[in-house]
Motif scaffolding. Sequence first.
Motif, short mmCIF file in Angstrom:
data_model
loop_
_atom_site.label_atom_id
_atom_site.label_comp_id
_atom_site.label_asym_id
_atom_site.label_seq_id
_atom_site.Cartn_x
_atom_site.Cartn_y
_atom_site.Cartn_z
N LYS A 270 1.09 -1.06 0.27
CA LYS A 270 0.06 -0.07 -0.22
C LYS A 270 0.95 1.24 0.22
O LYS A 270 0.28 2.17 -0.88
N SER A 271 1.71 1.55 0.66
CA SER A 271 2.52 2.40 1.20
C SER A 271 3.76 2.32 -0.26
O SER A 271 4.04 3.75 -0.69
N SER A 272 3.88 1.58 -1.06
CA SER A 272 4.87 1.78 -1.82
C SER A 272 4.62 1.88 -3.19
O SER A 272 4.93 2.24 -3.94
N HIS A 275 -1.89 5.61 -5.27
CA HIS A 275 -2.87 5.57 -5.54
C HIS A 275 -4.52 6.06 -4.89
O HIS A 275 -3.77 6.54 -3.83
N ASP A 276 -5.14 6.45 -5.65
CA ASP A 276 -6.72 6.76 -4.62
C ASP A 276 -6.95 5.95 -4.37
O ASP A 276 -7.62 6.82 -3.59
N VAL A 277 -7.21 5.15 -4.90
CA VAL A 277 -8.32 4.12 -4.41
C VAL A 277 -7.34 2.66 -4.66
O VAL A 277 -6.96 2.13 -5.34
N LEU A 278 -8.11 1.92 -3.25
CA LEU A 278 -7.80 1.11 -3.39
C LEU A 278 -9.36 -0.40 -3.19
O LEU A 278 -9.61 -0.50 -2.68
N GLU A 279 -8.31 -1.14 -3.71
CA GLU A 279 -9.37 -2.37 -3.77
C GLU A 279 -9.05 -3.82 -3.84
O GLU A 279 -7.99 -4.36 -3.82
N MET A 280 -9.39 -4.99 -2.36
CA MET A 280 -9.01 -5.94 -2.00
C MET A 280 -9.86 -6.64 -2.50
O MET A 280 -10.95 -6.63 -1.79
N SER A 281 -9.15 -7.73 -2.79
CA SER A 281 -9.85 -8.65 -2.62
C SER A 281 -9.64 -10.80 -2.59
O SER A 281 -7.81 -10.62 -1.94
N GLY A 282 -10.08 -12.02 -2.44
CA GLY A 282 -9.63 -12.53 -2.14
C GLY A 282 -9.69 -13.28 -0.37
O GLY A 282 -9.94 -12.08 0.51
N ARG A 332 -2.02 -4.80 -8.18
CA ARG A 332 -1.69 -4.42 -9.49
C ARG A 332 -2.29 -2.99 -9.07
O ARG A 332 -3.01 -2.89 -9.02
N VAL A 333 -1.46 -2.21 -10.03
CA VAL A 333 -1.60 -0.79 -10.53
C VAL A 333 -3.42 -0.37 -11.56
O VAL A 333 -2.05 -0.97 -12.53
N GLU A 334 -4.67 0.27 -11.87
CA GLU A 334 -4.88 0.84 -13.48
C GLU A 334 -5.13 2.30 -13.34
O GLU A 334 -5.62 2.56 -11.90
N THR A 335 -4.67 3.09 -14.12
CA THR A 335 -5.05 4.18 -13.99
C THR A 335 -6.18 4.45 -15.26
O THR A 335 -6.27 4.26 -15.85
N SER A 336 -6.93 5.18 -14.54
CA SER A 336 -8.46 5.44 -15.52
C SER A 336 -8.76 6.88 -15.47
O SER A 336 -8.28 8.30 -15.09
N ASN A 359 -7.55 12.33 -13.77
CA ASN A 359 -7.06 10.99 -13.51
C ASN A 359 -7.40 10.19 -12.14
O ASN A 359 -6.64 10.34 -11.13
N ARG A 360 -7.81 8.70 -12.18
CA ARG A 360 -7.39 8.15 -11.10
C ARG A 360 -7.01 6.89 -10.95
O ARG A 360 -7.21 6.38 -12.26
N THR A 361 -6.40 6.61 -9.70
CA THR A 361 -5.10 5.43 -10.16
C THR A 361 -5.60 4.41 -8.55
O THR A 361 -6.20 4.87 -7.46
N THR A 362 -6.33 3.17 -8.98
CA THR A 362 -6.35 2.24 -8.65
C THR A 362 -5.55 0.60 -8.01
O THR A 362 -5.06 0.66 -8.66
#
Length: 554
Positions: A270-272, A275-282, A332-336, A359-362
């Motif tokens: 998370k710190s490295s 990102h603008d939004v964090l999505e966790m799964s699993g 992984r990181v995605e930018t929209s 621009n938003r980074t998830t």
Amino acid sequence: MPDIKTRNVVKGKVKAIDKSATAAQRMKDAYIRTKRKAENSVCSAEDSPSEYAADRVSEGTGTVLHETYHQLHRQGQKAVSSAKEDISKAKSHFHRERITDPLKKEINVRSYRSSKGTVKTVGHSRKAAKSARRSVKTAEKTAKTTIKTSQQAAKAAQRTAQTAARASHRAAQAARVAAKATVTALKAAVRATVSAVKAIIAATKALISALIAGGWVAVVAIIVICLIGLLVGSCFGIFFSGEDTGTGQTMRTAVQEINQDYEARLDTIKSSTRHDVLEMSGSRAVWPEVLAVYAVKTTTDPDNAQEVASMDDSKKELLKDIFWQMNEISSRVETSTDTVVTETDDGNGHIVQTTTTTNRTTLYIHISHKTADEMADYFRFNADQRKQLAELLAEGNRSMWSAVLYGIGTGDGEIVTVALSQLGNVGGQPYWSWYGFGSRVEWCACFVSWCANECGYIDAGVIPKFAGCGTGVQWFKDRGLWQDRNHEPRPGDIIFFDWNDENGQDGDSDHVGIVEKVENGVVYTVEGNSGDMCQENRYTIGYYEILGFGTPAY
């Protein structure tokens, strides 16, 4: 005076000798035939070689002796009778006649002398016959003795062989019985070991109650049984790893250290990553499954089997390896690009729309895990190892994990054990999908319900099944099981929160969790959907965001 005829005497003697010779030849021929017959014959399949040889020797020798005796006896008797008759006739003629003629007298004298020779010859024949009979009898006795000795030797050999065969049969039968007994004993030992370990586990549950009741005799018995269980060194020794055995470490401290390492890795991701939004799964593997796989693999390792009742640095490394083989963190990181339309008043009564692009980074973090069965396949566990794994994870042993992982031995601590085993799980999918939702919802109440169901508390009517926090609050209030925020809770109580500010609480619950313990005025909790994951939190007693406590009648 008629002449004395001596030719008949000579002829009679010659005939007797010829017959004796013929009898001897017949005896010889019979002996040769018998010998050849014995040499060329094949023994019967039903008889032993020794018995067959003895029978053939006896038969051949008997034949030879029988024929020899009777031939000699007959011929000797005939010769003696003929000689006696000739002598009698000669003497009669010699005494009746008066011989005057010198020549005739001389002839008669010669005839007389010849007759005397014949008598002597007959006497010698008589002696020869007697000698022959004695030889036959001696030979017969010798042959019978030899036959008897051979028969005795053959019978002795046969008895020896039969004794040896019986001894071999008895030895083989004894070996089969011993082998069967060994297998039975091993199976019984395995069953006895499992039963003893189960008895030890059951005895541990009564330890705290015995201490409270002052039952020191029972406590001593339980301690002795536990010491025996530690010596067993089976995978069930994992249930006694919650105590320090002199290394300064326990299973509980090792689990806490690995949990901290796990959360540290998540924090590092998370710190490295900006990102603008964090999505966790699993979700993460539950600790009882991790420990069960560790216990079976460690105690049955063919190269370096070890007991699991104690904890040290080397065993902690083994446990870490298995934990990270069962859990994998990926990110992984995605930018929209998002377009935002903003409407404002220009001051003249006109609405002005302003379009901006952002621009938003998830950051997506996914946690995947392997189950105990998948690890059994990965490590190629055999049937016995799989059976041990299933036994460790059986429903009846669930309460034992609380003492191993968290030092909780009372009945109301079981829900705490289950909750703590879920720390680190993100997204809540196991809980809201169990409840019946097809997609993600706010899952803190689903988590509490899932833990209660794992302990059988929902079926027992101890805790309700609820997905909305307000429903849970009302259930406890209706049954008189509700306490306000200033109450000092016990492990297993259900804590409800109201997140409005201190002056504006609306009395509605926004969040729920499970009380882990209370120490020095601080309430430790396990909460689902805290930052979209299962986490431990802490609050002081009377903290303003605490709405109150449900107190199940455990």
